[in-house]
Design an enzyme around this catalytic site. Structure first.
Site, PDB file in Angstrom:
ATOM      1  N   HIS A   1       7.939   1.984   8.436  1.00  0.00           N
ATOM      2  CA  HIS A   1       8.063   2.928   7.469  1.00  0.00           C
ATOM      3  C   HIS A   1       7.292   3.688   6.656  1.00  0.00           C
ATOM      4  O   HIS A   1       7.739   4.522   5.802  1.00  0.00           O
ATOM      5  CB  HIS A   1       6.952   1.635   6.132  1.00  0.00           C
TER       6      HIS A   1
ATOM      7  N   ASP B   1       6.875  -4.002  11.164  1.00  0.00           N
ATOM      8  CA  ASP B   1       6.959  -2.889  10.801  1.00  0.00           C
ATOM      9  C   ASP B   1       6.638  -1.513  11.391  1.00  0.00           C
ATOM     10  O   ASP B   1       4.755  -1.677  12.001  1.00  0.00           O
ATOM     11  CB  ASP B   1       6.137  -2.521   9.841  1.00  0.00           C
TER      12      ASP B   1
ATOM     13  N   SER C   1      -0.640   5.220   7.609  1.00  0.00           N
ATOM     14  CA  SER C   1       0.510   4.332   8.277  1.00  0.00           C
ATOM     15  C   SER C   1       0.506   4.672  10.012  1.00  0.00           C
ATOM     16  O   SER C   1       0.911   5.704   9.795  1.00  0.00           O
ATOM     17  CB  SER C   1       1.594   4.396   7.176  1.00  0.00           C
TER      18      SER C   1
END
Length: 252
Positions: A65, A107, A200
């Site tokens: 992402h 992810d 992230s």
């Protein structure tokens, strides 16, 4: 109706994570000089977007992402603005074939570098956990990144690190109401330490090996939340990673 409500809340929380740049380490410390030399700042034309980590001379692992107009990576320094840090362009991005959004899991993304990273004193790779690597509840690991230290702060320039403990998967699932497959929970619930919105792509490191990838947490709550931090479980993707690094290109 209750289950539907939990799913919609979960979906809203995790989708918000993909729109926040930078990394957030809460209640952490400055990383010791000379440590974590595998850490990478993944950037677009506007600067730092996500964390990542070097696994070979020309491949970086990050979260899928984080695909927000990525251009290059910065490695070789705890301060990514340091003039001595190395900038390398990204030539290709390989997302796992099943990835659609963080709510459905997978992810994970590999970044192929246009040039090999100059391995040496300030740049090193980190080994990946093997498929049969065991993790135990309350086992202490670490997560690192650049960025905010509070919800309303600005991004920091210097790498920060914090220790977090592995949380029981069933406990984590009950807290969230729903979890995607192949994830690890660590930090957040039961503590005031961990990552927060936007941290992230960085690695969850246990016993010197990358075990997880920062994926999502509760939306904009860095005070700290009542749900665990969630990471993509690298152990489920080691064969895929090995294949890409061997063939040196993304599978069709």
């Amino acid at each position: 109706m209750k289950v539907l409500g939990q799913f919609l809340l979960f979906h809203a929380l995790i989708c918000a994570a993909s729109h926040v740049q930078g990394s957030v380490i809460i209640k952490g410390d400055l990383a010791p000089e000379g440590s974590m030399q595998f850490m990478v700042s993944v950037q677009n034309k506007n600067g730092h977007v996500c964390g990542g980590f070097l696994i070979s001379e020309d491949f970086v692992v990050t979260a899928a992402h984080c695909d927000i107009g990525l251009k290059h990576v910065i490695l070789g320094g705890h301060n990514w603005k340091n003039s001595n840090a190395k900038k390398i362009e990204i030539s290709n991005q390989c997302k796992y074939k099943n990835y659609s959004d963080v709510g459905n899991g997978s992810d994970i993304m590999l970044l192929k570098l246009a040039n090999k990273a100059p391995m040496g004193q300030n740049i090193k790779t980190i080994p990946l956990a093997k498929k049969n690597t065991n993790l135990s509840v309350n086992q202490e690991c670490s997560v690192a990144g650049w960025g905010k230290t509070v919800s309303t702060g600005g991004l920091a320039d210097d790498l920060r690190v914090v220790n977090v403990s592995i949380i029981d998967h069933n406990d984590c699932q009950q807290s969230w109401g729903r979890l995607p497959p192949n994830v690890i929970c660590a930090g957040g619930k039961y503590t005031d330490k961990g990552f927060c919105q936007g941290d992230s792509g960085g690695p969850l490191v246990c016993n010197g090996k990358a075990v997880g990838i920062v994926s999502f947490n509760k939306n904009n709550n860095c005070t700290y939340p009542d749900v665990p931090n969630v990471y993509t479980d690298i152990r489920e993707y080691v064969d895929w990673i090995k294949y890409i690094t061997i063939v040196n290109s993304c599978p069709l």
